[in-house]
Design an enzyme around this catalytic site. Structure first.
Site, short mmCIF file in Angstrom:
data_model
loop_
_atom_site.label_atom_id
_atom_site.label_comp_id
_atom_site.label_asym_id
_atom_site.label_seq_id
_atom_site.Cartn_x
_atom_site.Cartn_y
_atom_site.Cartn_z
N ARG A 26 92.62 49.65 -12.06
CA ARG A 26 93.55 50.43 -11.26
C ARG A 26 94.91 49.77 -11.11
NH1 ARG A 26 92.99 52.87 -5.37
NH2 ARG A 26 93.38 55.04 -5.86
N ARG A 29 97.87 51.52 -12.31
CA ARG A 29 98.36 52.69 -11.59
C ARG A 29 99.85 52.53 -11.28
NH1 ARG A 29 96.81 54.53 -5.61
NH2 ARG A 29 96.83 52.29 -5.26
N CYS A 50 107.33 65.64 -6.71
CA CYS A 50 105.97 65.48 -6.17
C CYS A 50 104.93 65.80 -7.22
CB CYS A 50 105.80 66.39 -4.96
SG CYS A 50 104.09 66.51 -4.39
N CYS A 53 102.76 69.09 -6.14
CA CYS A 53 103.31 70.44 -6.00
C CYS A 53 102.92 71.29 -7.21
CB CYS A 53 104.83 70.38 -5.88
SG CYS A 53 105.42 70.10 -4.18
N HIS A 114 104.71 71.96 0.15
CA HIS A 114 104.86 70.51 0.28
C HIS A 114 105.10 70.06 1.72
CE1 HIS A 114 105.99 66.55 -1.44
NE2 HIS A 114 106.89 66.50 -0.47
N ASN A 154 94.25 60.32 4.16
CA ASN A 154 95.19 59.37 4.73
C ASN A 154 96.47 60.13 5.00
OD1 ASN A 154 93.49 57.14 4.43
ND2 ASN A 154 94.21 56.80 2.34
N GLY A 160 99.38 54.38 4.58
CA GLY A 160 99.35 54.11 3.15
C GLY A 160 99.38 55.35 2.28
N SER A 162 100.85 57.78 -0.08
CA SER A 162 102.03 57.63 -0.92
C SER A 162 102.76 58.95 -1.10
CB SER A 162 101.63 57.06 -2.28
OG SER A 162 100.63 57.87 -2.87
N HIS A 165 102.71 65.41 0.61
CA HIS A 165 102.11 66.72 0.29
C HIS A 165 100.73 66.82 0.96
CE1 HIS A 165 102.18 70.28 -2.47
NE2 HIS A 165 100.94 70.30 -2.04
N HIS A 167 97.22 66.88 1.42
CA HIS A 167 96.09 66.70 0.51
C HIS A 167 95.13 65.67 1.06
CE1 HIS A 167 98.41 63.12 -0.53
NE2 HIS A 167 97.36 62.65 -1.19
N GLN A 169 91.28 63.34 -0.18
CA GLN A 169 90.57 62.80 -1.34
C GLN A 169 89.07 62.93 -1.16
OE1 GLN A 169 92.34 59.37 -3.19
NE2 GLN A 169 93.67 59.10 -1.43
N GLU A 183 75.35 53.75 9.34
CA GLU A 183 75.06 54.88 10.23
C GLU A 183 73.73 55.53 9.89
OE1 GLU A 183 78.29 57.61 10.68
OE2 GLU A 183 79.69 56.06 11.36
N HIS A 282 81.56 62.28 7.84
CA HIS A 282 80.33 61.56 7.53
C HIS A 282 79.20 62.58 7.48
CE1 HIS A 282 81.53 57.16 8.59
NE2 HIS A 282 81.67 57.43 7.31
N HIS A 299 85.34 61.34 11.76
CA HIS A 299 86.06 60.30 12.49
C HIS A 299 87.55 60.47 12.22
CE1 HIS A 299 82.44 57.83 13.25
NE2 HIS A 299 82.09 58.10 12.01
N GLU A 318 90.94 40.13 16.29
CA GLU A 318 90.25 41.33 15.81
C GLU A 318 89.73 41.17 14.39
OE1 GLU A 318 93.52 44.09 17.10
OE2 GLU A 318 91.86 44.50 18.46
N GLN A 324 89.46 44.87 19.81
CA GLN A 324 89.87 44.82 21.21
C GLN A 324 90.82 45.97 21.45
OE1 GLN A 324 93.24 43.86 22.16
NE2 GLN A 324 92.81 44.04 24.34
ZN ZN Z 1 104.34 68.41 -3.10
ZN ZN Z 2 80.28 58.23 11.13
#
Ligand code: ZN
Ligand code: ZN
Ligand code: ZN
Length: 348
Positions: A26, A29, A50, A53, A114, A154, A160, A162, A165, A167, A169, A183, A282, A299, A318, A324
């Protein structure tokens, strides 16, 4: 094992008793190459730069169709690949354990526009996304070698992402990753010990306490969990005991769309910003086992603490000790409860 090889594998951490996924290929990338700093300002419905798009070319060379509604494709620079790696050599030490990792990474565009986010989409538009997630869970989870389907998003540069638009994953794996594996174990233990479902019981306790619930509808409950780590962490739970998206009926899918709309709008209104977060569902593993213990939930892990720019960091004690928090989960729930469900920046 040729751990320096360029194939995807996961390495065992004997201290933490956990795995880490390594995707050497990767590094090729083009990091933010296609979008990068040129990300269009919000409010632009189409960005020629983009890669998500409609009609635009992606870094891998493929061209997106002029899609309407949702659109999914296999990630051009996937962290996991479906091909089985070639032979694995025996480790030189039992403390240097690794094993090949297979998977499938897809991207799901929520909308051709977008400039949108879940919070600014209509319930009908979000329902299409719910249907897309459900179909992908069925299709990918139905593959014989896939044991887990992880849907996530995200949102925002702070997390993070990037590309703004709208979307998410879908990373599916030939093994159950550590979080859902832990879990699974916890829910299985609780069922074996008490004969009852962990999250069904937890919901009843929250219902009785009436301190951390943000809002509910007929089929879902949104709350700041008792054990929340992130300041405005939210757990979204289906009222009915079921394990995965494909088990939701028509009405429940509508209400899930409603829940997502209301929650993301409240988030945005909290600091009058497009609220960043990592969210994900989940659901029960798609391995060959029965999973009566599994209770479907989502979550939300947002990093913001005090304002649109002041975020919480997980550092120091942490990282080395334990998480905390300052603001109590009850206070966070109260603030989300009084936040409006009418977006501060209505869609044009
Ligand atoms: Zn877009
Ligand atoms: Zn969970
Ligand atoms: Zn349950």
């Amino acid at each position: 094992m040729e751990t320096k090889g360029q194939f995807v594998h996961r390495r065992w951490n004997p201290l933490r008793q956990s795995w880490v996924l390594v995707s050497p290929h990767r590094t090729e990338r083009p990091w933010q190459g296609e979008v990068g700093q040129k990300a269009a300002p919000s409010g632009v419905a189409y960005d020629p730069q983009c890669y998500l798009c409609p009609g635009n070319q992606r870094a891998g060379g493929a061209v997106n169709p002029a899609y309407e509604g949702i659109y999914s494709f296999v990630n051009d620079y996937a962290a996991l690949l479906p091909e089985s790696p070639v032979d694995v050599e025996a480790p030189v030490s039992p403390l240097l354990v690794a094993e090949p990792a297979r998977g499938l990474c897809k991207v799901l565009c929520y909308h051709p526009d977008h400039s949108l986010t879940l919070a600014c989409m209509t319930r009908e538009e979000i329902r299409q996304v719910v249907d897309g997630w459900t179909r992908e869970t069925l299709d990918i989870g139905g593959l014989e070698w896939i044991e887990y389907v992880q849907i996530f998003e995200n949102r925002g540069a702070m997390m993070g992402a990037s590309n703004p638009h709208p979307h998410g994953q879908i990373w599916s794996t030939g093994f159950v990753p550590d979080e859902p594996a832990a879990e699974t174990q916890a829910q299985r233990d609780h069922l074996a010990r008490t004969g009852r479902c962990l999250l069904c019981e937890y919901m009843a306790a929250e219902q009785a306490a009436q301190e951390r619930i943000i809002f509910e509808n007929e089929h879902f409950m949104a709350l700041v969990p008792w054990w929340a780590v992130w300041p405005f962490e939210v757990l979204l739970v289906s009222r009915r005991h079921l394990g995965a998206l494909p088990q939701l009926n028509e009405e429940e899918r509508d209400r899930l769309a409603d829940t997502l709309k209301r929650l993301t709008t409240r988030f945005d209104n909290l600091f009058e910003t497009s609220f960043p977060y990592t969210m994900g569902f989940h659901q029960s593993p798609t391995d060959k086992d029965e999973h009566p213990e599994w209770h479907f939930h989502a979550h939300f892990y947002p990093p913001l603490l005090r304002s649109a720019t002041v975020r919480k960091f997980m550092v120091g004690f942490e990282m080395l000790g334990m998480p905390q928090r300052d603001i109590t989960p009850e206070e966070a729930a109260r603030r989300l409860r009084v936040a409006s469900e009418g977006h501060f920046r209505p869609r044009a």
